[in-house]
Motif scaffolding. Structure first.
Motif, mmCIF file in Angstrom:
data_model
loop_
_atom_site.group_PDB
_atom_site.id
_atom_site.type_symbol
_atom_site.label_atom_id
_atom_site.label_comp_id
_atom_site.label_asym_id
_atom_site.label_seq_id
_atom_site.Cartn_x
_atom_site.Cartn_y
_atom_site.Cartn_z
ATOM 1 N N ILE A 62 -7.519 15.083 1.650
ATOM 2 C CA ILE A 62 -8.304 13.879 2.231
ATOM 3 C C ILE A 62 -6.915 12.929 2.422
ATOM 4 N N VAL A 63 -7.066 11.770 3.085
ATOM 5 C CA VAL A 63 -6.077 10.708 2.849
ATOM 6 C C VAL A 63 -6.738 9.570 1.851
ATOM 7 N N ALA A 64 -5.689 9.394 0.795
ATOM 8 C CA ALA A 64 -5.930 8.358 -0.075
ATOM 9 C C ALA A 64 -5.010 7.418 -0.129
ATOM 10 N N ALA A 65 -5.557 6.005 -0.712
ATOM 11 C CA ALA A 65 -4.517 4.933 -0.349
ATOM 12 C C ALA A 65 -4.582 3.853 -1.725
ATOM 13 N N THR A 66 -3.421 3.742 -2.318
ATOM 14 C CA THR A 66 -3.358 2.802 -3.378
ATOM 15 C C THR A 66 -3.052 1.505 -2.914
ATOM 16 N N VAL A 67 -3.750 0.420 -3.105
ATOM 17 C CA VAL A 67 -3.655 -0.949 -2.351
ATOM 18 C C VAL A 67 -3.439 -2.112 -3.274
ATOM 19 N N PHE A 74 -9.424 11.611 11.156
ATOM 20 C CA PHE A 74 -9.156 12.349 9.930
ATOM 21 C C PHE A 74 -8.101 11.481 9.277
ATOM 22 N N LYS A 75 -7.389 10.426 9.899
ATOM 23 C CA LYS A 75 -6.454 9.577 9.140
ATOM 24 C C LYS A 75 -6.907 8.593 8.339
ATOM 25 N N VAL A 76 -8.473 8.208 8.312
ATOM 26 C CA VAL A 76 -8.782 7.120 7.658
ATOM 27 C C VAL A 76 -8.868 7.434 6.404
ATOM 28 N N PRO A 77 -8.490 6.636 5.398
ATOM 29 C CA PRO A 77 -8.615 6.778 3.844
ATOM 30 C C PRO A 77 -10.160 6.948 3.299
ATOM 31 N N ARG A 78 -10.132 8.101 2.749
ATOM 32 C CA ARG A 78 -11.584 8.504 2.315
ATOM 33 C C ARG A 78 -11.692 7.867 0.708
ATOM 34 N N HIS A 79 -10.404 7.757 0.151
ATOM 35 C CA HIS A 79 -10.313 7.490 -1.339
ATOM 36 C C HIS A 79 -9.469 6.141 -1.356
ATOM 37 N N ILE A 80 -9.869 5.128 -1.714
ATOM 38 C CA ILE A 80 -9.031 3.753 -1.856
ATOM 39 C C ILE A 80 -9.261 3.404 -3.447
ATOM 40 N N GLU A 81 -8.012 3.072 -3.758
ATOM 41 C CA GLU A 81 -8.067 2.577 -5.200
ATOM 42 C C GLU A 81 -7.017 1.183 -5.210
ATOM 43 N N PHE A 82 -7.568 0.363 -6.014
ATOM 44 C CA PHE A 82 -6.726 -0.860 -6.148
ATOM 45 C C PHE A 82 -6.142 -1.182 -7.202
ATOM 46 N N VAL A 83 -4.919 -1.583 -7.560
ATOM 47 C CA VAL A 83 -4.122 -1.978 -8.234
ATOM 48 C C VAL A 83 -3.467 -3.216 -8.427
ATOM 49 N N THR A 84 -3.167 -3.656 -9.807
ATOM 50 C CA THR A 84 -2.232 -4.806 -9.815
ATOM 51 C C THR A 84 -0.782 -4.564 -9.998
ATOM 52 N N GLY A 85 0.095 -5.485 -9.926
ATOM 53 C CA GLY A 85 1.500 -5.136 -10.075
ATOM 54 C C GLY A 85 2.142 -4.684 -8.908
ATOM 55 N N ALA A 116 0.785 -1.131 -0.086
ATOM 56 C CA ALA A 116 -0.071 -0.061 0.016
ATOM 57 C C ALA A 116 0.934 1.013 0.105
ATOM 58 N N VAL A 117 0.199 2.047 -0.572
ATOM 59 C CA VAL A 117 1.147 3.599 -0.694
ATOM 60 C C VAL A 117 -0.020 4.640 -0.158
ATOM 61 N N VAL A 118 0.037 5.591 0.683
ATOM 62 C CA VAL A 118 -1.001 6.305 0.992
ATOM 63 C C VAL A 118 -0.304 7.613 0.766
#
Length: 451
Positions: free
Chosen positions: A394-399, A425-436, A381-383
């Motif tokens: 906002i906090v976003a995460a690529t997972v 306020f630290k909870v990710p509001r945008h989460i996206e999923f990737v492969t690789g 994961a990268v935040v």
């Protein structure tokens, strides 16, 4: 100065027929490294190569190591590259003002360069003092790579004057054109340790080579160590020889360190600290499972200004060749690392510029990443910060998920897990999923810029 350099030959000779390097199926003794150095010295003298900037292109080999040592004795500025293309070598030559390109795999192939660029004043200063230098290039992730000039005299003196440490068979995880890889090479050469070139840097191959060569010391990155945990190759190979794992170059998630200590209870984990602009500094971890570290040498000064770490040391760079210096008039370098302190110890929280500002409240990406990585189905994961018209960010995460979990279900579990362990306020509001993969070829996380 020539007499002062005899210590290298003497040091190598003192280790004699001990194995200095294992690379590409070949073993090279310390005597063989010394012979390679002398062969290169003769070749360089014949070509009148001295007091100039030289690109040396290759990988860990007896010839490459011998060439670096010989260039040092000839008062050259060394620019190590890792088997780069001719186009890459030419571009680096333009940036560094190199006069020669040497292919370590083909000693007879010496390419003289003509340049219209005047010698940089910092480089000229080294030549005037008949001192050797080292140029390393930054990753260039934020623009043109910076050419970082260091004093080889000061880097070598660190090992010449240091007490002898116990020799350890060491994995060459970081490459020679990285300050960590260059530091590993010098440490092994001058302590009588065996350096093992890795034929591949995936977790399975490294576990196999640890078992095959009975490796004691593995320098690595947190990203690679997380991959090691996920791949579970350690269950297949005998890693009982492993005594010490050092990690650096990026912030270690607390959950990853905890998992490593659980899986490898007999291994000591030690956080290193350094950067190309500083060299690698001697550190002491509070304990194997702690992220608190201490600079363990008297010749380095540390201060913290507005939670940002500043360091003053003799091994710091002389300056950039193509950018303004970041060292102030008193010799202090602003590392850009955000830290918290406790007595003489400090804990790295991340890069100051990576902080996410949610309506004036600051979020450390590594804290959220650590929470995400503690989930059994999150592989990496990268935040990062995503722009918001209400809170600024906002906090976003690529997972990256393990297996074929439904993404809607994964998102619900991630949100619940974060809500249970993080402030709202630290909870990710945008989460996206990737492969690789989310890391570079150097096993360092690729950060996502604010969007």
């Amino acid at each position: 100065m020539r007499e002062e350099r005899n210590w290298i030959s003497d040091r190598l000779a003192s280790f004699g027929d001990g194995i200095a390097l294992i690379a590409d199926g070949q073993q090279s003794s310390f005597n063989a490294i010394g012979q390679a150095m002398m062969s290169w010295q003769a070749l360089l003298a014949h070509q009148n190569i001295a007091c100039c900037t030289v690109i040396i292109n290759g990988d860990y080999s007896c010839a490459m190591v011998g060439a670096i040592l010989a260039l040092y004795t000839r008062h050259c500025v060394v620019v190590p590259l890792n088997r780069s293309s001719s186009e890459r070598c030419a571009a680096v030559a333009r940036t560094t003002g190199a006069s020669w390109i040497i292919d370590a795999d083909h000693p007879g192939d010496l390419q003289a360069l003509t340049t219209q660029l005047p010698t940089h004043e910092l480089v000229a200063g080294l030549f005037d003092r008949r001192e050797a230098g080292l140029i390393l290039l930054s990753s260039g992730s934020s623009g043109e790579p910076k050419a970082i000039l260091l004093s080889l005299e000061r880097l070598f003196a660190k090992y010449r004057d240091a007490p002898r440490s116990r020799p350890r068979t060491t994995a060459a995880f970081l490459l020679l054109d990285h300050i960590g890889g260059f530091n590993t090479l010098l440490h092994c050469l001058f302590s009588g340790s065996t350096l093992v070139k890795l034929d591949s840097r995936d977790a399975v191959s490294i576990c196999r080579q640890i078992a095959e060569h009975r490796i004691h010391l593995l320098p690595a990155t947190p990203t690679f160590l997380n991959m090691l945990l996920w791949g579970r190759a350690y269950e297949t190979y005998d890693l009982s020889s492993l005594e010490l794992v050092t990690y650096g170059t990026e912030t270690m998630p607390e959950s990853t360190l905890a998992a490593l200590n659980e899986v490898f209870p007999a291994v000591r984990f030690k956080q290193t600290y350094g950067m190309s602009e500083l060299g690698i500094l001697s550190t002491r971890s509070e304990s194997s499972d702690s992220l608190w570290i201490q600079i363990a040498t008297d010749d380095v000064q540390v201060k913290v200004v507005d939670q940002i770490l500043w360091i003053k040391t003799r091994t710091a760079m002389l300056g950039y060749l193509n950018a303004p210096s970041v060292i102030d008039q008193e010799g202090w370098l602003c590392t850009g690392d955000l830290v918290e302190t406790r007595g003489d110890y400090f804990r790295i929280l991340g890069r100051g510029e990576s902080l996410i500002n949610v309506g004036g409240l600051k979020v450390l990406p590594v804290e959220v990443e650590s929470r995400l990585l503690s989930l059994p189905f999150v592989k990496d994961a990268v935040v990062w910060g995503r722009k918001s018209p209400v809170t600024g960010q906002i906090v976003a995460a690529t997972v990256v998920l393990e297996g074929e979990l439904d993404t809607d279900d994964a998102k619900r579990q991630i949100m619940l897990h974060c809500q249970q362990g993080l402030e709202d306020f630290k909870v990710p509001r945008h989460i996206e999923f990737v492969t690789g993969r989310l890391h570079s070829d150097r096993f360092k996380k690729i950060k996502v810029a604010s969007q």
